[in-house]
Design an enzyme around this catalytic site. Structure first.
Site, mmCIF file in Angstrom:
data_model
loop_
_atom_site.group_PDB
_atom_site.id
_atom_site.type_symbol
_atom_site.label_atom_id
_atom_site.label_comp_id
_atom_site.label_asym_id
_atom_site.label_seq_id
_atom_site.Cartn_x
_atom_site.Cartn_y
_atom_site.Cartn_z
ATOM 1 N N CYS A 2 -12.113 5.595 -12.266
ATOM 2 C CA CYS A 2 -12.361 6.623 -11.263
ATOM 3 C C CYS A 2 -11.750 7.940 -11.737
ATOM 4 C CB CYS A 2 -11.813 6.297 -9.889
ATOM 5 S SG CYS A 2 -12.612 4.895 -9.128
ATOM 6 N N GLY A 123 -7.830 3.676 -7.330
ATOM 7 C CA GLY A 123 -6.878 2.577 -7.161
ATOM 8 C C GLY A 123 -7.469 1.520 -6.241
ATOM 9 N N GLU A 521 -11.635 -7.218 -33.245
ATOM 10 C CA GLU A 521 -12.010 -5.876 -32.787
ATOM 11 C C GLU A 521 -13.466 -5.554 -33.142
ATOM 12 O OE1 GLU A 521 -11.051 -3.777 -30.793
ATOM 13 O OE2 GLU A 521 -11.747 -1.800 -31.397
ATOM 14 N N LYS A 525 -16.281 -4.537 -30.361
ATOM 15 C CA LYS A 525 -17.090 -3.308 -30.405
ATOM 16 C C LYS A 525 -18.569 -3.646 -30.218
ATOM 17 C CE LYS A 525 -14.742 -0.577 -29.856
ATOM 18 N NZ LYS A 525 -13.361 -0.822 -29.699
ATOM 19 N N GLU A 528 -19.311 -4.755 -26.503
ATOM 20 C CA GLU A 528 -19.268 -3.733 -25.449
ATOM 21 C C GLU A 528 -20.305 -2.637 -25.653
ATOM 22 O OE1 GLU A 528 -15.503 -1.645 -25.102
ATOM 23 O OE2 GLU A 528 -15.229 -1.641 -27.264
ATOM 24 N N HIS A 544 -12.977 -25.856 -38.208
ATOM 25 C CA HIS A 544 -12.482 -26.605 -37.039
ATOM 26 C C HIS A 544 -13.415 -26.470 -35.839
ATOM 27 C CE1 HIS A 544 -8.758 -27.542 -39.080
ATOM 28 N NE2 HIS A 544 -8.672 -26.274 -39.450
ATOM 29 N N LYS A 646 -13.174 4.115 -18.945
ATOM 30 C CA LYS A 646 -12.236 4.420 -20.012
ATOM 31 C C LYS A 646 -10.808 4.002 -19.691
ATOM 32 C CE LYS A 646 -11.165 6.335 -23.951
ATOM 33 N NZ LYS A 646 -11.481 5.496 -25.110
HETATM 34 C C1 F6R Z 1 -12.351 -1.182 -25.975
HETATM 35 C C2 F6R Z 1 -11.377 -0.425 -25.209
HETATM 36 C C3 F6R Z 1 -10.462 -1.168 -24.314
HETATM 37 C C4 F6R Z 1 -9.087 -0.497 -24.282
HETATM 38 C C5 F6R Z 1 -8.197 -1.186 -23.232
HETATM 39 C C6 F6R Z 1 -6.811 -0.585 -23.190
HETATM 40 O O1 F6R Z 1 -13.109 -0.352 -26.799
HETATM 41 O O2 F6R Z 1 -11.346 0.776 -25.273
HETATM 42 O O3 F6R Z 1 -10.361 -2.507 -24.676
HETATM 43 O O4 F6R Z 1 -8.510 -0.571 -25.534
HETATM 44 O O5 F6R Z 1 -8.784 -1.063 -21.971
HETATM 45 O O6 F6R Z 1 -6.849 0.769 -22.898
HETATM 46 P P1 F6R Z 1 -5.609 1.698 -23.176
HETATM 47 O O7 F6R Z 1 -5.438 1.796 -24.647
HETATM 48 O O8 F6R Z 1 -5.960 3.020 -22.547
HETATM 49 O O9 F6R Z 1 -4.429 1.040 -22.519
#
Ligand code: F6R
Length: 651
Positions: A2, A123, A521, A525, A528, A544, A646
């Site tokens: 948000c 929140g 990772e 990527k 997502e 395994h 984000k």
């Molecule tokens: C994946 C991604 C998320 C963040 C996670 C932690 O591309 O961006 O997995 O890494 O939500 O976010 P931060 O680093 O802001 O604590």
């Protein structure tokens, strides 16, 4: 999670009353904040009576609200269809749905039944159902199923209470401030709230509890934001709002109190990201721009860290008593890294380096699992949190729990003044710059870099490494940005590879040792961004179980260990043969001179030579480009993948 923006202006001679600045600032803020949530968006504008154009103004509400489900574009279209009058104050919200589907009704702002108060929230209000039931019994009509709506109705009730009480009314210029103090005490959960009151069109009241809020100070105008990006183009002068504070904001005043109304202060700081950080600078997407910025992110994170006189790496923040802090770090017997998602994978990478350099056990724990399993944490534990946003609730709570258990805490973070930073004993900033694209890219490499610096810091103060040894590793790290650039320069060829695979349904990523977290990772990527099933495995685990998945339709990416680790390398080459024997295509990332990789793989991405521990800083880059290119070739929005946001500020 948000995005929140607020604007108070219109009293200054330069900012004329009939301008649409309140609207423009709110919409610009929402455009920049959309990465925090994009299920729906809305704004409320507060207009003083003189802005109401017809004679019938006295009977009109001065609050104007527009809100729409879907992307911000829908809200902008709605405003074009139903234009808004000039206003003095505005609040805007872009939502990542928690309670209630993303519909027009559930979008923020929420409004009191008499259309006097509007409110936005980031929140979760955990006692919302109980509060709602009580409000409904008192005759309040609800128009949404959100947890937030209870707050606006409570605020309206408390406003009535304050205005009816002579004593309370005299105490405050703005009844809304006092009403807010009374409301926050009734709420459980996490919240940043911004509210406007149509009867006082020049003021916005904000409240913060376990959710981010910053104030921007302008000239004859002031701003609220859930982060500085909300107002980055108007001012770089900002105030960090602290836990449990209420802010009364007008065009020329910012009054901060605690929840009891006692005057308080926030922490002033200067925003060092400029507005270009919040634009695509000619690239089609933020993600491409941010991948291309990775060499700089690593170089900036390394810049000026080594103190030639003391021979030590410098942290950005240490407690007042540095000696006591360092003494404690000398006696710790365990490091626990807490983080989520990509940041946790950066922690997994760092574990190999920190254990190797410091000879101390390092655990890496997903922050949301950490505090619920009764972990063994005490004054001899160092807990390191890693977070790009510094607001991830799970990570913040894990770090807070560790502090309560007496652990020393250090935050590796990309955002100045974030909650996690404020609560940590020590801080080492990553200097990745603003990361807008929801999927983390440049933050990941800068997190690994910073965690390595922290490892070297610990190694030197604990006497595990001499200054010249530390310097040698710092020198190797300093060569990494140019080597990342060599991989970024392969953007086109890696994209072509991805385009050729755009119809695949599933991909495996294998790595061994320090390549294993990179495999995790790489898979994240792809999941997502391209919505393709992908799994990361430790290469040794293949036999395994996962090998059962392999057939001609399952491409496998293998991150080969550096040639400087011959035993490991040989084992992974055997894995490749096992995969090929089952008909799958193999793609490798391997040292530039790795002849065997070239021999066995359908396609090999050459890794410039670096010491083995530094390979993850390079290996992730082609995997990010691959996921990016595959997603764009499917026509997907890589900057705002579905269902994500984000900054995850809810647990
Ligand atoms: C994946 C991604 C998320 C963040 C996670 C932690 O591309 O961006 O997995 O890494 O939500 O976010 P931060 O680093 O802001 O604590």
């Amino acid at each position: 999670m948000c995005g929140i923006v607020g604007y108070a202006g219109g009293n200054d001679k330069n900012i004329v009353d009939d301008s649409d600045r309140a609207l423009v600032v709110a919409l610009n803020g929402l455009t920049r904040l959309e990465y925090r949530g994009y299920d729906s968006a809305g704004i409320a504008l507060c207009t003083r009576p003189s802005n109401i154009l017809d004679d019938d103004s006295a009977s009109k509400s001065y609050l104007q609200v527009r809100k729409k489900a879907g992307r911000l574009k829908n809200l902008i279209d709605e405003i074009e269809t139903h234009p808004l009058l000039p206003a003095q104050t505005s609040i805007g919200h872009t939502r990542w749905a928690t309670h209630g589907e993303p519909t027009d009704f559930n979008a923020h702002p929420h409004i009191s039944n008499d259309l006097r108060v509007a409110l936005i929230h980031n929140g979760i209000i955990e006692n919302a159902s109980k509060l709602r039931q009580a409000l409904e019994e008192r005759g309040v009509h609800f128009t949404s199923v959100t947890d937030t709506e209870v707050v606006v109705h409570l605020l309206r009730e408390e406003l009535r209470f304050v205005e009816d009480d002579d004593n309370l009314r005299k105490k405050t210029k703005y009844p809304l401030t006092h009403a807010m103090q009374r409301v926050v005490k009734q709420l459980n959960g996490t919240f940043t709230l911004l509210a406007v009151d149509a009867s006082f069109s020049d003021v916005i009241v904000g409240a913060k509890h376990d959710s981010p809020l910053v104030v921007g100070l302008g000239d004859g105008e002031n701003f609220f934001g859930s982060d500085v990006v909300a107002f980055i183009e108007y001012t770089s002068n900002a105030i960090e709002i602290q836990q449990d504070q209420i802010v009364t904001l007008t065009s020329n005043d910012v009054v901060i109190t605690d929840f009891d109304g006692n005057l308080s202060t926030g922490k002033h700081f200067t925003v060092d990201w400029d507005v270009s950080a919040a634009t695509k600078s000619g690239y089609k997407t933020f993600m491409e721009k941010e991948i291309r910025e990775e060499p700089k992110a690593v170089a900036d994170t390394l810049l000026g860290r080594f103190d030639e006189t003391t021979g030590c790496i410098k942290l950005d923040k240490v407690p007042h008593d540095v000696n006591a802090f360092e003494e404690r770090l000398r006696t710790i017997n365990k490091v626990i890294i807490v983080a989520c998602g990509t940041a946790a994978y950066a922690g997994l990478v760092a574990r190999y380096a920190i254990e190797h350099w410091c000879r101390i056990p390092v655990e890496v724990e997903l922050a949301h699992e950490f505090r619920y399993r009764d972990p063994i944490v005490n004054s001899e534990t160092l807990v390191v949190s890693i977070s790009q946003s510094g607001e991830t609730m799970d990570t913040l709570m894990a770090q807070r729990y560790a502090s309560e258990q007496g652990a020393q805490t250090i935050s590796i973070c990309n955002t100045k003044g974030a909650s996690i930073v404020r609560e940590a004993d020590g801080v080492l900033y990553t200097r990745a710059g603003l990361e807008v694209s929801v999927a983390s890219t440049k933050a990941f490499v800068s997190q690994i870099t910073a965690a390595y610096l922290l490892g070297l810091y610990l190694a030197s103060i604990r006497g595990n490494k001499y200054t010249d040894e530390v310097l040698e590793i710092v020198d190797d790290l300093c060569e990494v940005p140019d080597k990342i650039q060599e991989l970024v320069d392969q953007f086109e060829s890696i994209s072509n590879l991805a385009h050729g695979l755009r119809d695949i349904k599933s991909v495996l990523f294998l790595g061994r040792n320090i390549g294993y977290p990179v495999a995790l990772e790489g898979a994240l990527k792809l999941k997502e961004l391209a919505y393709i099933h992908a799994e990361g495995f430790a290469a040794g685990e293949l036999k395994h179980g996962p090998i059962a998945l392999i057939d001609a339709n399952m491409p496998v990416f293998v991150i080969l260990p550096s040639l400087s680790r011959p035993q490991l390398h040989a084992k992974v080459i055997s894995n490749i043969q096992e995969i090929k024997a089952r008909g799958a295509q193999v793609f490798t990332i391997a040292d530039a001179q790795d002849i065997q990789a070239h021999e066995h793989a359908t396609f090999t991405i050459d890794r410039p030579i670096v010491p083995s521990l530094l390979t993850p800083l390079l290996d992730i880059v082609p995997l990010q480009i691959f996921a990016y290119a595959l997603a764009t070739s499917k026509g997907l929005d890589v900057d705002k993948p579905r269902n994500l946001a984000k900054s995850v500020t809810v647990e």
